[in-house]
Design a protein around this motif. Structure first.
Motif, short mmCIF file in Angstrom:
data_model
loop_
_atom_site.label_atom_id
_atom_site.label_comp_id
_atom_site.label_asym_id
_atom_site.label_seq_id
_atom_site.Cartn_x
_atom_site.Cartn_y
_atom_site.Cartn_z
N GLU A 219 0.81 -1.22 0.00
CA GLU A 219 0.00 0.00 0.00
C GLU A 219 0.84 1.28 0.00
OE1 GLU A 219 -2.91 -0.17 3.09
OE2 GLU A 219 -4.04 -1.77 2.12
N LYS A 220 2.06 1.17 -0.48
CA LYS A 220 2.88 2.36 -0.66
C LYS A 220 2.58 2.97 -2.03
CE LYS A 220 6.84 1.01 2.23
NZ LYS A 220 8.28 0.71 2.24
N TRP A 221 2.75 4.29 -2.16
CA TRP A 221 2.51 4.98 -3.42
C TRP A 221 3.84 5.24 -4.13
CZ3 TRP A 221 -2.22 6.28 -5.51
CH2 TRP A 221 -3.33 6.05 -4.68
N PHE A 222 3.79 5.21 -5.47
CA PHE A 222 4.99 5.41 -6.27
C PHE A 222 4.69 6.30 -7.46
CE2 PHE A 222 5.32 1.33 -4.18
CZ PHE A 222 6.65 1.27 -3.73
N HIS A 223 5.66 7.13 -7.84
CA HIS A 223 5.57 7.82 -9.13
C HIS A 223 5.64 6.74 -10.21
CE1 HIS A 223 7.34 11.33 -6.80
NE2 HIS A 223 6.24 11.83 -7.33
N GLY A 224 4.79 6.86 -11.21
CA GLY A 224 4.83 5.90 -12.30
C GLY A 224 6.20 5.80 -12.94
N LYS A 225 6.86 6.97 -13.11
CA LYS A 225 8.17 6.97 -13.77
C LYS A 225 9.22 6.25 -12.94
CE LYS A 225 9.41 11.50 -11.84
NZ LYS A 225 9.74 12.91 -12.15
N CYS A 226 9.03 6.23 -11.61
CA CYS A 226 10.02 5.58 -10.74
C CYS A 226 9.94 4.06 -10.83
CB CYS A 226 9.83 6.02 -9.29
SG CYS A 226 10.26 7.76 -8.99
N VAL A 227 8.75 3.54 -11.13
CA VAL A 227 8.58 2.08 -11.23
C VAL A 227 8.30 1.66 -12.66
CG1 VAL A 227 7.86 1.73 -8.84
CG2 VAL A 227 6.15 2.36 -10.53
N LYS A 228 8.54 2.59 -13.59
CA LYS A 228 8.42 2.31 -15.03
C LYS A 228 7.02 1.81 -15.42
CE LYS A 228 13.36 1.47 -15.68
NZ LYS A 228 14.39 0.53 -16.17
N ILE A 229 6.00 2.46 -14.88
CA ILE A 229 4.62 2.14 -15.22
C ILE A 229 3.98 3.40 -15.81
CG2 ILE A 229 2.33 1.44 -14.38
CD1 ILE A 229 4.28 -0.82 -14.24
N THR A 230 3.50 3.30 -17.05
CA THR A 230 2.81 4.44 -17.67
C THR A 230 1.32 4.33 -17.39
OG1 THR A 230 2.41 3.24 -19.74
CG2 THR A 230 4.51 4.44 -19.54
N PRO A 231 0.57 5.43 -17.52
CA PRO A 231 -0.88 5.36 -17.32
C PRO A 231 -1.53 4.33 -18.23
CG PRO A 231 -0.16 7.64 -17.33
CD PRO A 231 1.04 6.82 -17.72
N ALA A 232 -1.06 4.26 -19.47
CA ALA A 232 -1.66 3.30 -20.42
C ALA A 232 -1.41 1.86 -19.98
CB ALA A 232 -1.09 3.54 -21.82
N ARG A 233 -0.21 1.59 -19.47
CA ARG A 233 0.08 0.22 -19.02
C ARG A 233 -0.69 -0.10 -17.75
NH1 ARG A 233 6.45 -1.07 -19.18
NH2 ARG A 233 5.64 -3.16 -18.80
N ALA A 234 -0.88 0.91 -16.90
CA ALA A 234 -1.58 0.69 -15.64
C ALA A 234 -3.03 0.28 -15.86
CB ALA A 234 -1.52 1.96 -14.79
N GLU A 235 -3.62 0.70 -16.99
CA GLU A 235 -5.00 0.35 -17.28
C GLU A 235 -5.21 -1.16 -17.33
OE1 GLU A 235 -6.18 2.17 -20.88
OE2 GLU A 235 -5.51 4.16 -20.28
N HIS A 236 -4.16 -1.89 -17.68
CA HIS A 236 -4.28 -3.33 -17.87
C HIS A 236 -3.75 -4.14 -16.69
CE1 HIS A 236 -5.34 -2.64 -22.10
NE2 HIS A 236 -4.45 -1.66 -22.04
N ILE A 237 -3.42 -3.47 -15.60
CA ILE A 237 -2.92 -4.16 -14.40
C ILE A 237 -4.07 -4.31 -13.41
CG2 ILE A 237 -1.30 -4.10 -12.47
CD1 ILE A 237 0.53 -2.36 -14.17
N LYS A 238 -4.48 -5.55 -13.14
CA LYS A 238 -5.57 -5.79 -12.20
C LYS A 238 -5.10 -5.63 -10.76
CE LYS A 238 -8.12 -8.94 -15.23
NZ LYS A 238 -8.66 -10.30 -15.40
N GLN A 239 -3.90 -6.10 -10.46
CA GLN A 239 -3.35 -5.97 -9.10
C GLN A 239 -1.87 -5.60 -9.24
OE1 GLN A 239 -2.70 -9.47 -6.56
NE2 GLN A 239 -3.74 -8.37 -4.91
N TYR A 240 -1.55 -4.37 -8.82
CA TYR A 240 -0.17 -3.90 -8.97
C TYR A 240 0.67 -4.26 -7.75
CZ TYR A 240 3.94 -1.00 -9.16
OH TYR A 240 5.24 -0.57 -9.15
N LYS A 241 1.86 -4.83 -8.01
CA LYS A 241 2.83 -5.11 -6.96
C LYS A 241 4.11 -4.34 -7.28
CE LYS A 241 2.46 -9.59 -7.50
NZ LYS A 241 2.65 -11.04 -7.36
#
Length: 252
Positions: A219-241
């Motif tokens: 339950e920690k928050w991350f900048h997308g750029k820091c964990v290499k996740i773009t908004p478009a890629r995040a749309e397809h992630i059901k559970q982010y780790k």
């Protein structure tokens, strides 16, 4: 290159727009959800390569067409040569810009070939212009622009009811609005709610103009750029780790 349109000729404004959207979806897929595969296929050691999007919504990295002139306008040539000479996000943004230019050239090639008049060309452009560009999707700018576009709607008394589902998703991933390119101005609320939150990777504060994602495990928050996740890629992630939790799960 059969899928590129050699035997596929949309003749009406609606058919050309449908063709445009399908090719656009394919290119967005290559630059977001399939980005790892796309990156690997763009080997700088190979010859000049192009990124094609097809009406079937499939993409392909391949050599340019052999016939001169080609059946359709050709995408930017040699995108693979710049791959290792730039940061990945900058390279993807550059490919996105050229992909946008190619999509427009293909659409108006069909328009010219089948004699679209001034009214048809204007209608086609307006339909195309209502969609975010590939560059805007890849860089996350589509979210910012739709926020500005919908700012006047924020005073609507029915906003909270119609947007309740998006709010719930936003609290989890800060990405639901991007999925439909309909950001209703949620950034202000996020900034109030997460203003004191620090990125679990870089330790910087939350900023409303940056993409932000929460790990479902720690339950920690991350900048997308820091964990290499773009908004478009995040749309397809059901559970982010996050990377840390992913490594913990991988251990026996």
């Amino acid at each position: 290159m059969d899928g590129c349109g050699a035997q596929y000729n949309p003749r009406t404004v609606e058919e050309v727009f449908k063709d445009f959207k399908a090719r656009r979806s394919a290119l967005i897929k290559a630059l977001t959800t399939d980005v790892d595969e796309f990156y690997q296929q763009c080997d700088p050691e190979k010859e000049n390569l192009c990124l094609y999007g097809f009406p079937s919504e499939q993409w392909e990295v391949n050599l340019p067409a052999e016939e001169v002139p080609p059946e359709l306008p050709e995408p930017a040539l040699g995108i693979n040569f710049a791959r290792d000479g730039m940061q990945e996000k900058d390279w993807l943004s550059l490919v996105a810009v050229h992909s946008d230019a190619w999509l427009l050239s293909v659409a108006f090639y069909f328009g010219a070939r089948f004699g679209f008049d001034k009214a048809d060309r204007k209608r086609l452009f307006n339909m195309i212009n209502d969609l975010p560009t590939i560059f805007e999707v890849v860089t996350g700018n589509a979210k910012k622009q739709t926020k500005e576009k919908s700012s006047s709607a924020n005073n609507n008394s029915n906003k909270s009811k119609s947007n309740s589902k998006a709010r719930e998703s936003q609290a989890k991933y800060v990405k639901a609005s991007h999925a439909k390119y309909e950001d209703e101005g949620m950034e202000e609320e996020e900034e109030d709610e997460h203003g004191e939150t620090l990125c679990g990777a870089c330790g910087e504060n939350y900023a409303s103009d940056e993409f932000w994602i929460c790990c479902d495990v720690c339950e920690k928050w991350f900048h997308g750029k820091c964990v290499k996740i773009t908004p478009a890629r995040a749309e397809h992630i059901k559970q982010y780790k996050c990377p840390s939790c992913s490594n913990k799960r991988a251990r026996p």
